[in-house]
Design a protein around this motif. Structure first.
Motif, PDB file in Angstrom:
ATOM      1  N   HIS A   1       0.852  -1.196   0.000  1.00 35.23           N
ATOM      2  CA  HIS A   1       0.000   0.000   0.000  1.00 35.23           C
ATOM      3  C   HIS A   1       0.889   1.248   0.000  1.00 35.23           C
ATOM      4  O   HIS A   1       2.036   1.216   0.447  1.00 35.23           O
TER       5      HIS A   1
ATOM      6  N   ASP B   1      -3.162   2.108  -4.251  1.00 33.19           N
ATOM      7  CA  ASP B   1      -4.208   2.351  -3.256  1.00 33.19           C
ATOM      8  C   ASP B   1      -4.993   1.068  -3.016  1.00 33.19           C
ATOM      9  O   ASP B   1      -4.738   0.032  -3.659  1.00 33.19           O
ATOM     10  N   SER B   2      -5.927   1.120  -2.080  1.00 34.80           N
ATOM     11  CA  SER B   2      -6.577  -0.128  -1.675  1.00 34.80           C
ATOM     12  C   SER B   2      -7.410  -0.722  -2.815  1.00 34.80           C
ATOM     13  O   SER B   2      -7.484  -1.950  -2.942  1.00 34.80           O
TER      14      SER B   2
ATOM     15  N   TYR C   1     -17.128   0.709   3.562  1.00 36.49           N
ATOM     16  CA  TYR C   1     -15.773   1.017   3.117  1.00 36.49           C
ATOM     17  C   TYR C   1     -14.969  -0.275   3.248  1.00 36.49           C
ATOM     18  O   TYR C   1     -15.228  -1.095   4.139  1.00 36.49           O
TER      19      TYR C   1
ATOM     20  N   ASN D   1     -12.273  -0.727   4.474  1.00 36.03           N
ATOM     21  CA  ASN D   1     -11.619  -0.781   5.792  1.00 36.03           C
ATOM     22  C   ASN D   1     -12.595  -1.356   6.822  1.00 36.03           C
ATOM     23  O   ASN D   1     -13.077  -0.657   7.723  1.00 36.03           O
TER      24      ASN D   1
ATOM     25  N   THR E   1     -14.103   1.841  -1.911  1.00 36.35           N
ATOM     26  CA  THR E   1     -12.877   2.413  -1.352  1.00 36.35           C
ATOM     27  C   THR E   1     -12.993   3.917  -1.523  1.00 36.35           C
ATOM     28  O   THR E   1     -13.977   4.416  -2.095  1.00 36.35           O
ATOM     29  N   SER E   2     -11.958   4.645  -1.095  1.00 34.25           N
ATOM     30  CA  SER E   2     -12.044   6.102  -1.236  1.00 34.25           C
ATOM     31  C   SER E   2     -12.029   6.505  -2.702  1.00 34.25           C
ATOM     32  O   SER E   2     -12.502   7.588  -3.041  1.00 34.25           O
TER      33      SER E   2
ATOM     34  N   HIS F   1      -6.082   9.960  10.173  1.00 35.99           N
ATOM     35  CA  HIS F   1      -6.672  11.015   9.335  1.00 35.99           C
ATOM     36  C   HIS F   1      -7.469  12.029  10.155  1.00 35.99           C
ATOM     37  O   HIS F   1      -7.497  13.212   9.804  1.00 35.99           O
TER      38      HIS F   1
ATOM     39  N   HIS G   1      -7.089  13.669   1.453  1.00 38.81           N
ATOM     40  CA  HIS G   1      -7.767  12.370   1.446  1.00 38.81           C
ATOM     41  C   HIS G   1      -9.136  12.530   2.115  1.00 38.81           C
ATOM     42  O   HIS G   1      -9.230  13.190   3.162  1.00 38.81           O
TER      43      HIS G   1
ATOM     44  N   SER H   1      -8.373   9.960  -3.366  1.00 33.15           N
ATOM     45  CA  SER H   1      -7.806   8.747  -2.765  1.00 33.15           C
ATOM     46  C   SER H   1      -6.291   8.808  -2.941  1.00 33.15           C
ATOM     47  O   SER H   1      -5.776   9.670  -3.680  1.00 33.15           O
ATOM     48  N   THR H   2      -5.584   7.873  -2.346  1.00 32.02           N
ATOM     49  CA  THR H   2      -4.120   7.915  -2.500  1.00 32.02           C
ATOM     50  C   THR H   2      -3.728   7.676  -3.959  1.00 32.02           C
ATOM     51  O   THR H   2      -2.809   8.301  -4.472  1.00 32.02           O
TER      52      THR H   2
ATOM     53  N   MET I   1       0.452   0.434   9.626  1.00 23.02           N
ATOM     54  CA  MET I   1       1.138   0.307   8.334  1.00 23.02           C
ATOM     55  C   MET I   1       2.644   0.121   8.542  1.00 23.02           C
ATOM     56  O   MET I   1       3.296  -0.633   7.830  1.00 23.02           O
TER      57      MET I   1
HETATM   58  P1  13P Z   1      -6.868   4.464  -0.195  1.00 19.19           P
HETATM   59  O1  13P Z   1      -8.137   3.779  -0.553  1.00 19.19           O
HETATM   60  O2  13P Z   1      -6.765   5.838  -0.721  1.00 19.19           O
HETATM   61  O3  13P Z   1      -5.702   3.600  -0.496  1.00 19.19           O
HETATM   62  O4  13P Z   1      -6.849   4.687   1.385  1.00 19.19           O
HETATM   63  C1  13P Z   1      -7.056   3.605   2.188  1.00 19.19           C
HETATM   64  C2  13P Z   1      -6.599   3.828   3.528  1.00 19.19           C
HETATM   65  O5  13P Z   1      -6.828   4.783   4.185  1.00 19.19           O
HETATM   66  C3  13P Z   1      -5.818   2.792   4.055  1.00 19.19           C
HETATM   67  O6  13P Z   1      -5.512   3.102   5.276  1.00 19.19           O
END
Ligand code: 13P
Ligand code: SF4
Length: 335
Positions: free
Chosen positions: A38, A54-55, A126, A128, A142-143, A190, A213, A240-241, A289
């Motif tokens: 990631h 990204d995820s 989400y 997550n 996802t974001s 965040h 984000h 998103s990332t 992470m």
């Molecule tokens: P992304 O979906 O932007 O990768 O962010 C996910 C996230 O916050 C993982 O911690």
């Protein structure tokens, strides 16, 4: 602007055994493993991986890969998602204790009780979230595709969006959707990037673009700044990332303020070396992470641990929601 200090939680490769990256590559080949990292991983983990992203991008790669083993350098829900999508593959995470405060902010019992209060509502989770929560979900997001996912639900249907309140508020704002209920969860990293800091930095750097984000507590402030004209709307991007990387590649800005986890700066600086990227909060480091270290990655590949297992019945119940997530927002994916 000057360069940001070394991100908190980052470590220098100088302390590693020489040749460790070659050993990782050789062990991965021997195991027929693909290495996914990631964007928030330590720089040296990102650099040794086959794919960094990204995820959503990583979920898609995990689903499509021919490798028999997936080594997921990320947090546990990401590895679990890969296992749900590919139940016949071996999925390893270098440290199974790498959790997520956002995924922990709703339990399956809480979700069941919430659903009972809103019969017939569509549940959007989400990514997550735990496998048990996904098993009670209609569609994951996802974001990068949360707006498209909610937009794909018929307007007359009530929506339960969980667990991130800031991402949920962002989606509700973009779609102007009143019949969408948002769970009050948050990510501790965040949520710690606040609006006051963002506002002060935006004022001190009037030419900088802002990459924010949608999980951040400051996402609302960023939109407020745009709404009042204090910062021109075209300087503020809620991304998103993966979206941040795409934006960096096409940006003409000399400097960019980045509101997300500090691991992101590594890929951004690689993608656009001429732009001065600075973290809005340089202490916004996700301890989960950063639990994935080169030593643990080597251990994972040498010893085949930590293997991620998801109860097959739960995985079967969550799979359709995750599959829908990887289709939506994809070229040819419909929405
Ligand atoms: P992304 O979906 O932007 O990768 O962010 C996910 C996230 O916050 C993982 O911690
Ligand atoms: Fe979870 Fe936040 Fe860490 Fe992402 S940054 S893994 S949402 S705790």
């Amino acid at each position: 602007m000057t360069a940001s200090p070394t991100p908190a939680g980052a470590r220098s490769s100088a302390s590693l055994e020489p040749g460790w990256a070659e050993e990782v590559r050789a062990l991965a080949r021997r195991r027929d493993a693909v290495l996914l990292a990631h964007n928030y991983q330590l720089p040296e983990i990102q650099d040794v991986a086959d794919h960094t992203g990204d995820s959503l991008a990583l979920s898609r790669i995990a689903a499509e890969s021919d490798a028999s083993t997936i080594v997921f350098c990320g947090v546990h829900f990401m590895a679990e998602t890969a296992k749900i999508l590919s139940p016949d593959k071996t999925v390893l995470i270098p440290d199974a204790a790498a959790g997520c405060s956002l995924a922990d902010s709703i339990t399956v019992d809480q979700l069941r009780a919430w659903k009972a209060e809103h019969p017939g509502a569509v549940v959007v989770s989400y990514v997550n979230t735990t496998a048990a929560v996904k098993a009670e979900t209609d569609v994951c997001c996802t974001s990068s595709n949360a707006v498209e996912v909610v937009a794909s639900i018929p307007e007359e249907k009530e929506v339960l969006f969980l667990p991130d309140q800031f991402l949920g508020a962002h989606v509700r704002r973009v779609l102007q959707r009143e019949n969408m209920h948002v769970w009050a969860g948050e990510c501790h990293v965040h949520a710690g990037i606040n609006g006051a800091t963002l506002t002060a930095q935006a004022e001190a750097n009037p030419d900088a673009e802002l990459f924010v984000h949608p999980e951040c507590g400051c996402a609302t402030s960023a939109l407020y700044l745009a709404g009042t004209g204090a910062v021109p709307a075209d300087r503020i991007k809620i991304l998103s990332t993966g979206g941040m990387l795409d934006a960096a590649r096409t940006s003409n800005a000399k400097s960019v303020l980045v509101a997300t986890e500090v691991g992101m700066l590594h890929q951004l600086r690689r993608a656009a070396p001429d732009i001065d990227f600075r973290a809005v909060n340089d202490r916004a480091s996700c301890r989960y992470m950063k639990m994935i270290t080169p030593e643990k990655l080597l251990r994972a590949l040498r010893e085949g641990r930590d293997e991620v297992r998801v109860d097959p019945e739960l995985a079967a119940r969550g799979r359709a929601a995750v599959q829908r997530m990887i289709e939506i927002g994809q070229p040819g994916g419909g929405e």
